[in-house]
Design a protein around this motif. Structure first.
Motif, PDB file in Angstrom:
ATOM      1  N   CYS A 100       2.426   5.898  -0.035  1.00 24.13           N
ATOM      2  CA  CYS A 100       2.031   4.999  -1.133  1.00 24.13           C
ATOM      3  C   CYS A 100       1.238   5.741  -2.207  1.00 24.13           C
ATOM      4  O   CYS A 100       1.129   5.259  -3.342  1.00 24.13           O
ATOM      5  N   ASP A 101       0.681   6.890  -1.856  1.00 27.37           N
ATOM      6  CA  ASP A 101      -0.047   7.674  -2.867  1.00 27.37           C
ATOM      7  C   ASP A 101       0.911   8.238  -3.907  1.00 27.37           C
ATOM      8  O   ASP A 101       0.520   8.529  -5.036  1.00 27.37           O
ATOM      9  N   LYS A 102       2.172   8.382  -3.543  1.00 28.86           N
ATOM     10  CA  LYS A 102       3.140   9.011  -4.457  1.00 28.86           C
ATOM     11  C   LYS A 102       3.963   7.978  -5.202  1.00 28.86           C
ATOM     12  O   LYS A 102       4.836   8.337  -5.984  1.00 28.86           O
ATOM     13  N   LYS A 103       3.752   6.711  -4.916  1.00 29.77           N
ATOM     14  CA  LYS A 103       4.599   5.669  -5.509  1.00 29.77           C
ATOM     15  C   LYS A 103       3.802   4.788  -6.458  1.00 29.77           C
ATOM     16  O   LYS A 103       2.615   4.544  -6.246  1.00 29.77           O
ATOM     17  N   GLY A 104       4.511   4.286  -7.468  1.00 28.74           N
ATOM     18  CA  GLY A 104       3.878   3.377  -8.415  1.00 28.74           C
ATOM     19  C   GLY A 104       3.932   1.942  -7.897  1.00 28.74           C
ATOM     20  O   GLY A 104       4.610   1.637  -6.911  1.00 28.74           O
ATOM     21  N   VAL A 105       3.204   1.064  -8.614  1.00 30.20           N
ATOM     22  CA  VAL A 105       3.123  -0.328  -8.196  1.00 30.20           C
ATOM     23  C   VAL A 105       4.506  -1.004  -8.200  1.00 30.20           C
ATOM     24  O   VAL A 105       4.819  -1.806  -7.314  1.00 30.20           O
ATOM     25  N   LEU A 106       5.323  -0.620  -9.187  1.00 28.93           N
ATOM     26  CA  LEU A 106       6.667  -1.222  -9.264  1.00 28.93           C
ATOM     27  C   LEU A 106       7.497  -0.863  -8.034  1.00 28.93           C
ATOM     28  O   LEU A 106       8.141  -1.718  -7.419  1.00 28.93           O
ATOM     29  N   GLN A 107       7.479   0.421  -7.695  1.00 29.59           N
ATOM     30  CA  GLN A 107       8.273   0.869  -6.536  1.00 29.59           C
ATOM     31  C   GLN A 107       7.750   0.239  -5.248  1.00 29.59           C
ATOM     32  O   GLN A 107       8.520  -0.178  -4.383  1.00 29.59           O
ATOM     33  N   ILE A 108       6.430   0.175  -5.135  1.00 27.42           N
ATOM     34  CA  ILE A 108       5.844  -0.430  -3.924  1.00 27.42           C
ATOM     35  C   ILE A 108       6.254  -1.905  -3.834  1.00 27.42           C
ATOM     36  O   ILE A 108       6.627  -2.398  -2.762  1.00 27.42           O
ATOM     37  N   SER A 109       6.207  -2.595  -4.984  1.00 21.31           N
ATOM     38  CA  SER A 109       6.608  -4.015  -4.993  1.00 21.31           C
ATOM     39  C   SER A 109       8.048  -4.174  -4.535  1.00 21.31           C
ATOM     40  O   SER A 109       8.386  -5.061  -3.739  1.00 21.31           O
ATOM     41  N   GLN A 110       8.895  -3.297  -5.067  1.00 20.53           N
ATOM     42  CA  GLN A 110      10.319  -3.387  -4.722  1.00 20.53           C
ATOM     43  C   GLN A 110      10.528  -3.136  -3.223  1.00 20.53           C
ATOM     44  O   GLN A 110      11.208  -3.898  -2.536  1.00 20.53           O
ATOM     45  N   GLU A 111       9.903  -2.049  -2.704  1.00 22.06           N
ATOM     46  CA  GLU A 111      10.065  -1.732  -1.274  1.00 22.06           C
ATOM     47  C   GLU A 111       9.505  -2.846  -0.401  1.00 22.06           C
ATOM     48  O   GLU A 111      10.069  -3.181   0.645  1.00 22.06           O
ATOM     49  N   MET A 112       8.382  -3.409  -0.840  1.00 22.54           N
ATOM     50  CA  MET A 112       7.765  -4.474  -0.059  1.00 22.54           C
ATOM     51  C   MET A 112       8.706  -5.672   0.034  1.00 22.54           C
ATOM     52  O   MET A 112       8.872  -6.268   1.115  1.00 22.54           O
ATOM     53  N   GLY A 113       9.329  -6.009  -1.096  1.00 22.36           N
ATOM     54  CA  GLY A 113      10.274  -7.129  -1.103  1.00 22.36           C
ATOM     55  C   GLY A 113      11.424  -6.877  -0.131  1.00 22.36           C
ATOM     56  O   GLY A 113      11.811  -7.756   0.653  1.00 22.36           O
ATOM     57  N   GLU A 114      11.947  -5.644  -0.178  1.00 21.86           N
ATOM     58  CA  GLU A 114      13.087  -5.322   0.701  1.00 21.86           C
ATOM     59  C   GLU A 114      12.672  -5.356   2.179  1.00 21.86           C
ATOM     60  O   GLU A 114      13.388  -5.914   3.025  1.00 21.86           O
ATOM     61  N   LEU A 115      11.510  -4.749   2.467  1.00 22.76           N
ATOM     62  CA  LEU A 115      11.062  -4.703   3.870  1.00 22.76           C
ATOM     63  C   LEU A 115      10.713  -6.107   4.388  1.00 22.76           C
ATOM     64  O   LEU A 115      11.021  -6.446   5.539  1.00 22.76           O
ATOM     65  N   ALA A 116      10.084  -6.918   3.529  1.00 25.11           N
ATOM     66  CA  ALA A 116       9.727  -8.278   3.961  1.00 25.11           C
ATOM     67  C   ALA A 116      10.990  -9.082   4.256  1.00 25.11           C
ATOM     68  O   ALA A 116      11.046  -9.849   5.229  1.00 25.11           O
ATOM     69  N   LYS A 117      12.026  -8.873   3.437  1.00 31.95           N
ATOM     70  CA  LYS A 117      13.288  -9.597   3.675  1.00 31.95           C
ATOM     71  C   LYS A 117      13.909  -9.149   5.008  1.00 31.95           C
ATOM     72  O   LYS A 117      14.345  -9.972   5.823  1.00 31.95           O
ATOM     73  N   LYS A 118      13.913  -7.814   5.183  1.00 31.81           N
ATOM     74  CA  LYS A 118      14.464  -7.294   6.444  1.00 31.81           C
ATOM     75  C   LYS A 118      13.700  -7.871   7.639  1.00 31.81           C
ATOM     76  O   LYS A 118      14.288  -8.203   8.665  1.00 31.81           O
ATOM     77  N   ALA A 119      12.373  -7.944   7.499  1.00 29.63           N
ATOM     78  CA  ALA A 119      11.553  -8.470   8.601  1.00 29.63           C
ATOM     79  C   ALA A 119      11.928  -9.916   8.886  1.00 29.63           C
ATOM     80  O   ALA A 119      12.101 -10.314  10.045  1.00 29.63           O
ATOM     81  N   ARG A 120      12.069 -10.697   7.824  1.00 25.93           N
ATOM     82  CA  ARG A 120      12.409 -12.123   8.025  1.00 25.93           C
ATOM     83  C   ARG A 120      13.800 -12.275   8.638  1.00 25.93           C
ATOM     84  O   ARG A 120      14.056 -13.168   9.432  1.00 25.93           O
ATOM     85  N   ASP A 121      14.717 -11.342   8.256  1.00 26.59           N
ATOM     86  CA  ASP A 121      16.091 -11.411   8.799  1.00 26.59           C
ATOM     87  C   ASP A 121      16.197 -10.765  10.180  1.00 26.59           C
ATOM     88  O   ASP A 121      17.295 -10.647  10.742  1.00 26.59           O
ATOM     89  N   LYS A 123      15.857  -7.610  10.837  1.00 27.76           N
ATOM     90  CA  LYS A 123      16.649  -6.379  10.744  1.00 27.76           C
ATOM     91  C   LYS A 123      15.799  -5.126  10.582  1.00 27.76           C
ATOM     92  O   LYS A 123      16.316  -4.066  10.229  1.00 27.76           O
ATOM     93  N   LEU A 124      14.496  -5.239  10.817  1.00 24.84           N
ATOM     94  CA  LEU A 124      13.642  -4.049  10.676  1.00 24.84           C
ATOM     95  C   LEU A 124      13.903  -3.090  11.832  1.00 24.84           C
ATOM     96  O   LEU A 124      13.923  -3.511  12.991  1.00 24.84           O
ATOM     97  N   GLY A 125      14.081  -1.814  11.509  1.00 30.42           N
ATOM     98  CA  GLY A 125      14.238  -0.818  12.567  1.00 30.42           C
ATOM     99  C   GLY A 125      12.871  -0.337  13.013  1.00 30.42           C
ATOM    100  O   GLY A 125      11.895  -0.472  12.272  1.00 30.42           O
ATOM    101  N   PRO A 126      12.777   0.254  14.221  1.00 31.60           N
ATOM    102  CA  PRO A 126      11.487   0.732  14.721  1.00 31.60           C
ATOM    103  C   PRO A 126      10.833   1.723  13.756  1.00 31.60           C
ATOM    104  O   PRO A 126       9.618   1.707  13.570  1.00 31.60           O
ATOM    105  N   ALA A 127      11.634   2.566  13.096  1.00 28.75           N
ATOM    106  CA  ALA A 127      11.063   3.570  12.186  1.00 28.75           C
ATOM    107  C   ALA A 127      10.382   2.909  10.997  1.00 28.75           C
ATOM    108  O   ALA A 127       9.499   3.503  10.374  1.00 28.75           O
ATOM    109  N   GLU A 128      10.796   1.681  10.680  1.00 29.79           N
ATOM    110  CA  GLU A 128      10.191   0.997   9.529  1.00 29.79           C
ATOM    111  C   GLU A 128       8.906   0.271   9.910  1.00 29.79           C
ATOM    112  O   GLU A 128       8.281  -0.375   9.082  1.00 29.79           O
ATOM    113  N   MET A 129       8.541   0.358  11.184  1.00 29.32           N
ATOM    114  CA  MET A 129       7.318  -0.333  11.627  1.00 29.32           C
ATOM    115  C   MET A 129       6.314   0.642  12.243  1.00 29.32           C
ATOM    116  O   MET A 129       5.358   0.210  12.875  1.00 29.32           O
ATOM    117  N   THR A 130       6.567   1.930  12.098  1.00 28.70           N
ATOM    118  CA  THR A 130       5.657   2.892  12.728  1.00 28.70           C
ATOM    119  C   THR A 130       5.082   3.844  11.693  1.00 28.70           C
ATOM    120  O   THR A 130       5.621   4.002  10.604  1.00 28.70           O
TER     121      THR A 130
END
Ligand code: CAO
Length: 555
Positions: A439-460, A462-469
């Motif tokens: 997160c130190d290398k990413k801007g707020v826009l990119q973080i927002s976008q990734e967060m949206g994608e990961l939150a959707k995956k979590a709700r569906d 579909k999160l892989g173990p690597a995305e939670m560690t």
């Protein structure tokens, strides 16, 4: 450097055994006597040691291959002429007894021609001393056939079943799992009927049959002891029908498991026919250490995610209530994720001396900026969230106070020079914590976008173990829902977590007057073993400063 073909040596009158484990690979340096492969018959398994020290140049057998005397196991580049010579002359440590020994005559302890008792002793097991009993296959009251396996014993190189010398009813068993036995030790007492004694006297089958061992000369062949051992594997025991019942693993793996305290029956084997390999043991141990897997013993000791009796903690029992007595009830099994996260939360709540500091941050200007940014970016489809700003602000605070980005490892602190932030996501299946990396290398826009994608995956789901560690710090935001403050539980092995609630307009005294400001409630929980209260207060204050004037992130 001589190339030496290591062959399967004389294996007596027995045809073929199956290669069930390869313990070396091309490029490995092997010592004389080092085990190369494990072979198995239906009654025993053993490791075949190398007669030659050197570097493995070629494997000539694969898993599942059938081998017999003369089969080439592998090609070794002998270390030196001396090494080669010594490998020819040297006889590796016996894996199985070397010499045939007449079975000791069973001693009838009661001279009763109709029904008498008879002692069954450990037959000649050659040079072996103190072999461990790893399985007892019979119990008092069992009717035993002659040559039926009674126990399994194991050395560090081989395991074998010890058969009964006589038929009869087992009246007493003199050994148990974990005992060590030697030749002549009393194993069991049988009750035998009349003529059985005279018919069977003196026919005690040795655990390992006699096999003449030809000398090895031209090629560094398998040592005599190993040849006998393999022969032993193929011994015909017509009445041996008790299943081995042990986890499928070589003796060395079983020994290693005992040393590590790994319950082999809980390890899933990835080898041929589900055989447990050293890699499986290591993977299991790692998983247990990381908390990803619990052994049955641990699970029995640990209080369950809910409703555990707390006995392991010395607590009074969990109240048992017949809820139906008070009104209608419905019982539903908890979902898998809730069970897993519940067990983790309980461990973290119990083991971490956690303290929570509450504070407020003025986000009036930041929220205005967020709203205007979203208006400008409307077409991009990426919505900037307050949580994304919080992540950036936290990274700045974590950099300023690095112990918040550390983990305890025994008596050391591990400071991480990366900033991966986890965020709690509410899903239909329960709480999940996806991780946004670097997160130190990413801007707020990119973080927002990734967060949206990961939150959707979590709700569906579909999160892989690597995305939670790999998170170094976690934020749990209830801002979209409500509430004022709460006390989040640290996500071990992290040492702190930030809880965020719903911002509200509040009157704030500016020195002259009360002014309406949008205030964000912050709740920082920290591990008091690592962090002091003053540091936590400073962390929150710094976070508040950044959130009230986000330009400070750049400083
Ligand atoms: N104060 C006031 N409003 C807030 C806010 C805050 N601190 N944080 C978010 N909001 C607003 C958002 O702006 C959004 O409003 P609009 O729809 O008008 O834009 C609304 O609340 C919903 O936001 P959100 O929750 O969907 O989005 P988010 O980025 O804030 O959070 C996520 C994303 C995944 C963290 C969230 O959906 C979630 O799951 N939260 C629950 C986390 C949780 O369960 N924590 C408890 C763990 S301990 O059991």
């Amino acid at each position: 450097m001589a190339l030496v073909e290591v062959q399967v040596p004389d294996i007596g009158d027995f045809d073929e055994v199956t290669v069930i484990e390869l313990m070396v690979k091309v490029g490995d340096t092997v010592k004389a006597e080092q085990s190369l492969i494990t072979v198995e018959s239906d009654k025993a398994s053993m490791e075949i040691p190398s007669s030659t020290a050197g570097v493995v140049k070629e494997m000539r057998v694969a898993l599942g291959d059938k081998v017999k005397q003369g089969s080439i196991v592998l090609v070794v580049e002998a270390q030196s002429v001396e090494g080669l010579a010594s490998s020819v002359e040297r006889v590796p440590t016996a894996a199985i007894p070397q010499s045939p020994t007449p079975a000791p005559n069973p001693q009838p302890s009661t001279p009763n021609p109709v029904s008498s008792t008879l002692e069954v002793h450990v037959p000649d097991i050659g040079d072996f001393k103190d072999v461990a009993v790893i399985e007892v296959m019979v119990k008092p009251g069992d009717t035993i056939k002659v040559e039926q396996s009674l126990i399994t014993v194991e050395s560090d190189k081989a395991s074998m079943e010890i058969p009964s010398s006589h038929a009869g009813v087992l009246t007493e068993l003199k050994v148990k799992v974990g005992d060590t036995v030697n030749i002549g030790d009393l194993l069991a007492i049988l009750s035998v009927q009349g003529s059985a004694l005279s018919v069977e006297r003196g026919v005690m089958p040795a655990a390992v049959p006699a096999v003449p061992v030809p000398a090895t000369s031209t090629t560094p062949a398998m040592p005599a002891s190993a040849a006998q051992a393999v022969s032993a594997l193929n011994t015909e025991r017509p009445t041996l029908n008790a299943p081995l019942g042990l986890p499928h693993a070589s003796p060395s793996v079983r020994k290693f498991a005992r040393e590590l305290g790994v319950p082999l029956d809980e390890v899933k084997g990835s080898g041929l026919k589900g055989r447990i390999t050293p890699d499986d043991l290591q993977a299991f141990t790692k998983a247990v250490m990381a908390g990803a897997v619990q052994t049955k013993a641990q699970a029995a000791k640990a209080p369950a995610a809910s409703g555990g009796d707390g006995a392991a903690l010395g607590l009074i029992p969990w109240p048992k209530v017949d809820f139906a007595k008070f009104g209608p009830i419905e019982r539903k099994e908890m979902g898998r994720i809730k069970k897993i996260s519940g067990a983790n939360l309980l461990r973290n709540a119990v083991l971490i001396p956690a303290v929570t500091n509450h504070d407020d941050a003025d986000i009036t200007d930041l929220e205005a900026f967020r709203v205007s940014t979203n208006k400008e970016n409307e077409k991009s489809g990426v919505k900037v969230t307050m949580l994304a700003f919080l992540i950036k602000a936290c990274v700045a605070a974590l950099k300023k106070y690095p112990e918040f980005n550390s983990s305890l490892d025994g008596e050391s602190l591990v400071y991480k020079n990366y900033w991966h932030i986890g965020f709690a996501a509410d899903t239909p299946n329960g709480l999940m914590v996806p991780v946004i990396r670097d997160c130190d290398k990413k801007g707020v826009l990119q973080i927002s976008q990734e967060m949206g994608e990961l939150a959707k995956k979590a709700r569906d789901g579909k999160l892989g173990p690597a995305e939670m560690t790999g998170a170094t710090f976690t934020i749990s935001s209830l801002g979209g829902i409500g509430g004022k403050y709460f006390t989040p539980i640290i996500n071990a092995p992290e040492v702190a977590i930030l809880g965020v609630c719903k911002s509200t307009m509040e009157p704030v005294w500016d020195g002259k007057q009360f002014v309406p400001r949008l205030m964000l409630p912050l709740s920082l929980t920290w591990d008091h073993r690592v962090i002091d209260g003053a540091a936590a207060a400073r962390f929150n204050a710094f976070l508040g400063q950044i959130l009230s004037d986000f330009r400070r992130v750049l400083l």
